[in-house]
Scaffold this active site. Structure first.
Site, short mmCIF file in Angstrom:
data_model
loop_
_atom_site.label_atom_id
_atom_site.label_comp_id
_atom_site.label_asym_id
_atom_site.label_seq_id
_atom_site.Cartn_x
_atom_site.Cartn_y
_atom_site.Cartn_z
N ASN A 108 -10.43 -0.79 -0.27
CA ASN A 108 -8.86 -0.49 -0.32
C ASN A 108 -8.36 -1.06 -1.64
OD1 ASN A 108 -5.99 -1.17 0.39
ND2 ASN A 108 -6.51 -1.92 2.33
N CYS A 122 0.92 -1.38 0.03
CA CYS A 122 -0.02 -0.15 0.00
C CYS A 122 0.96 1.23 -0.04
CB CYS A 122 -1.06 -0.10 1.15
SG CYS A 122 -1.79 -1.38 1.34
N HIS A 165 -3.46 6.42 2.62
CA HIS A 165 -3.64 5.10 2.14
C HIS A 165 -5.20 4.82 2.54
CE1 HIS A 165 -4.38 1.22 0.93
NE2 HIS A 165 -4.00 0.65 2.21
N1 ACO Z 1 -18.86 -9.35 8.59
C1 ACO Z 1 -19.22 -10.14 9.88
N2 ACO Z 1 -18.16 -10.38 10.96
C2 ACO Z 1 -17.00 -10.16 10.50
C3 ACO Z 1 -16.41 -9.78 9.62
C4 ACO Z 1 -17.27 -9.62 8.36
N3 ACO Z 1 -16.99 -9.22 7.30
N4 ACO Z 1 -15.14 -9.94 9.34
C5 ACO Z 1 -14.95 -10.37 10.68
N5 ACO Z 1 -15.83 -10.54 11.42
C6 ACO Z 1 -15.92 -10.92 12.80
C7 ACO Z 1 -14.86 -11.68 13.48
O1 ACO Z 1 -15.00 -12.96 12.96
C8 ACO Z 1 -14.87 -11.38 14.87
O2 ACO Z 1 -15.84 -12.34 15.47
P1 ACO Z 1 -15.52 -12.86 16.92
O3 ACO Z 1 -15.46 -11.89 17.71
O4 ACO Z 1 -16.63 -13.52 17.14
O5 ACO Z 1 -14.23 -13.72 16.78
C9 ACO Z 1 -15.30 -10.18 14.76
O6 ACO Z 1 -15.89 -9.67 13.80
C10 ACO Z 1 -14.23 -9.06 15.11
O7 ACO Z 1 -13.21 -9.27 14.14
P2 ACO Z 1 -11.91 -8.30 14.22
O8 ACO Z 1 -10.89 -9.02 13.18
O9 ACO Z 1 -11.33 -8.09 15.74
O10 ACO Z 1 -12.54 -6.92 13.63
P3 ACO Z 1 -11.48 -5.53 13.52
O11 ACO Z 1 -12.67 -4.52 14.40
O12 ACO Z 1 -10.32 -5.39 13.84
O13 ACO Z 1 -12.12 -5.23 12.11
C11 ACO Z 1 -10.69 -5.06 9.91
C12 ACO Z 1 -11.52 -6.00 11.15
C13 ACO Z 1 -11.73 -4.16 9.17
C14 ACO Z 1 -10.19 -5.98 9.24
C15 ACO Z 1 -9.82 -3.99 10.77
O14 ACO Z 1 -8.91 -4.87 11.75
C16 ACO Z 1 -8.74 -3.53 10.22
O15 ACO Z 1 -9.17 -2.56 9.17
N6 ACO Z 1 -7.42 -3.75 10.07
C17 ACO Z 1 -6.31 -3.02 9.51
C18 ACO Z 1 -6.16 -3.54 8.08
C19 ACO Z 1 -4.97 -2.73 7.53
O16 ACO Z 1 -4.96 -1.76 7.54
N7 ACO Z 1 -4.25 -3.48 6.42
C20 ACO Z 1 -3.34 -2.87 5.99
C21 ACO Z 1 -3.35 -2.23 4.90
S1 ACO Z 1 -3.93 -3.20 3.44
C22 ACO Z 1 -2.58 -3.77 2.34
O17 ACO Z 1 -1.65 -3.61 2.63
C23 ACO Z 1 -3.13 -4.40 1.17
#
Ligand code: ACO
Length: 330
Positions: A287, A117, A256
Site C-alpha cells: 500500500n 490514499c 487504491h
Molecule cells: N503478523 C501476525 N499477526 C498479526 C499481524 C502480523 N503482521 N498484525 C496483526 N496481527 C494479529 C493481531 O495482533 C491480532 O491478534 P489477536 O487476535 O491475538 O489480538 C490478529 O492478528 C488479528 O488482527 P486484526 O487487526 O483483527 O487483523 P485483520 O484481519 O483486521 O487484518 C489488516 C489487519 C490487514 C490491517 C486489515 O484490518 C486491513 O487491511 N485493514 C484496512 C486497512 C486500510 O484500508 N487502511 C486504509 C487505507 S491506508 C491509508 O490511508 C494510508
C-alpha cells in the site's frame, strides 16, 4: 466550446519504484509475523522501500518525466502541478515546488494536496476543473509517497502493509470521452482511525508546549476494513449509476491497493469479475497511499489493459477519512 463541453482526459502516465525490495521473509526477521499471515490477510508479498537519501520529490519527478514522455509533451507545456502526498519532504516548500524545480518548469502554480490514499483521484478532479475552466491546458498530477519514513518498524500491525513509490499523469483536453463522472467525499469524524501527527503541531510552543507526539502512522485496521469496503462500493456506484453504466460496462477497476480482501469484497458487491475487471498490483507493491492508484494506473496502461473507448474506474479510500471514484473513457 462551452466549459461544460470540454473533455478532459489522460494524455500520458508514468511511475517510479525505488530499487530496494523488502519481502515478507525480511519482515519475518524484523517483527513477530509470518509470510503466511501477511499473504492471507493482505495479499502483499513484497514492497519497495526508498533509499535514505531518496526524497519524495525525487520519486515524483521520476514518475513525472515518464508521464511527460508518454504524453509526448515537454515540461514547458505544463500549466499547473499538483502533488498528492501525505509524506512530503518538508512542511514547506511543497513537494510540488520541488518537482517543478527538478523538471526545470518555470513559474507555473504548484501545490501539494493532502487526501491520503484518495489523493490521486482528488488531484485528477482538481486538474479537471482547471482545464474545464480554461485556466490550464495541461496539468501534471503526481502522487508520491515515502510511507517507510512514517512507519513504526516495530509495529507488526502496520509495518507489513506499506511501501514507497510514485505515479504521475498528464491531463489535458481530448476530443471525446475522458473523465465522465466523479464522486469525492470525506468524513472527518473518522480521523482517529488512521493518522500521523505533524511533529510541530503540539510541541515547541512559547510556553514549552506538550511532548512531541509520535510521528508514525497509527491505524485501527479492522474498523477501517469495514469502512473501506462500504465507502469504495458506494463511491463507485455513485459515479456509475447516473451515467447509466453497470458493472459490465467497466473494463477495469483500478483501486487504491489497500488489501486484496477489501478489494475482492468491493468487486463482489459491485458484481464485477475480480479475475478480469479488477486491477491488483499490491502483491509486489504493498500500500503506497496516493501513489498506489497512480502506479496501478500507469502499470495497467503499460500492460495494455485498456484500449480506446474502454471505460475504467478509479476507486480510492483512505485517511481522513476520504474517498473518491472517477469513471474515465479511454
Ligand atoms: N503478523 C501476525 N499477526 C498479526 C499481524 C502480523 N503482521 N498484525 C496483526 N496481527 C494479529 C493481531 O495482533 C491480532 O491478534 P489477536 O487476535 O491475538 O489480538 C490478529 O492478528 C488479528 O488482527 P486484526 O487487526 O483483527 O487483523 P485483520 O484481519 O483486521 O487484518 C489488516 C489487519 C490487514 C490491517 C486489515 O484490518 C486491513 O487491511 N485493514 C484496512 C486497512 C486500510 O484500508 N487502511 C486504509 C487505507 S491506508 C491509508 O490511508 C494510508
Amino acid at each position: 466550446m462551452a466549459e461544460a463541453d470540454r473533455h478532459v482526459g489522460i494524455l500520458g502516465t508514468g511511475s517510479y519504484l525505488p530499487e530496494k525490495v523488502l519481502t515478507n521473509a525480511d519482515l519475518e526477521r524484523m517483527v513477530d509475523t509470518t509470510d503466511e499471515w501477511i499473504t492471507t490477510r493482505t495479499g502483499i508479498k513484497e514492497r519497495h522501500i526508498a533509499a535514505d537519501d531518496e526524497t519524495v520529490g525525487d520519486m515524483g519527478a521520476a514518475a513525472a518525466r515518464q508521464a511527460l514522455a508518454n504524453a509526448g509533451i515537454g515540461p514547458e507545456s505544463i500549466d499547473l502541478i499538483i502533488v498528492a502526498t501525505i509524506t512530503p519532504d518538508s512542511y514547506f516548500p511543497s513537494t510540488a515546488c520541488q518537482v517543478q524545480h527538478k523538471l526545470g518548469i518555470k513559474n507555473v502554480p504548484s501545490f501539494d494536496l493532502s487526501a491520503a490514499c484518495s489523493g490521486f483521484v482528488y488531484g485528477f478532479s482538481v486538474a479537471e476543473q482547471f482545464i474545464k475552466g480554461g485556466s490550464a491546458k495541461h496539468v501534471l498530477v503526481v502522487a508520491a509517497e515515502k510511507l517507510s519514513a512514517i512507519t513504526d518498524w516495530s509495529d507488526r500491525s502496520t509495518c507489513v502493509l506499506f511501501g514507497d513509490g510514485a505515479g504521475a499523469a498528464v491531463l489535458g483536453p481530448v476530443e471525446s470521452g475522458g473523465i465522465l463522472g466523479t464522486h469525492l467525499g470525506a468524513d472527518g469524524s473518522g480521523g482517529d482511525l488512521l493518522y500521523c501527527r505533524a511533529t510541530a503541531s503540539r510541541s515547541n510552543g512559547p510556553h514549552g508546549g506538550s511532548p512531541t507526539p509520535s510521528n508514525t502512522l497509527q491505524m485501527q485496521g479492522n474498523v477501517l476494513f469495514k469502512h473501506a469496503v462500504r465507502l469504495m462500493t458506494d463511491a463507485a456506484l455513485t459515479v456509475i449509476k447516473p451515467l447509466g453504466l453497470t458493472a459490465a460496462d467497466i473494463k477495469l477497476i483500478i483501486p487504491h491497493q489497500a488489501n486484496s480482501r477489501i478489494l475482492n469484497a468491493v468487486a463482489k458487491r459491485l458484481g464485477i469479475d475480480p479475475q478480469t475487471q479488477l486491477y491488483l498490483n499490491l502483491e509486489k507493491r504493498g500500500n503506497m497511499s496516493a501513489a498506489s492508484t497512480a502506479i496501478a494506473l500507469a502499470e495497467a496502461v503499460e500492460e495494455g489493459r485498456m484500449k480506446r473507448g474502454d471505460i475504467i474506474l478509479l476507486d480510492a479510500f483512505g485517511g481522513g477519512l476520504t474517498w473518491g471514484a472517477m469513471a474515465i473513457q479511454w
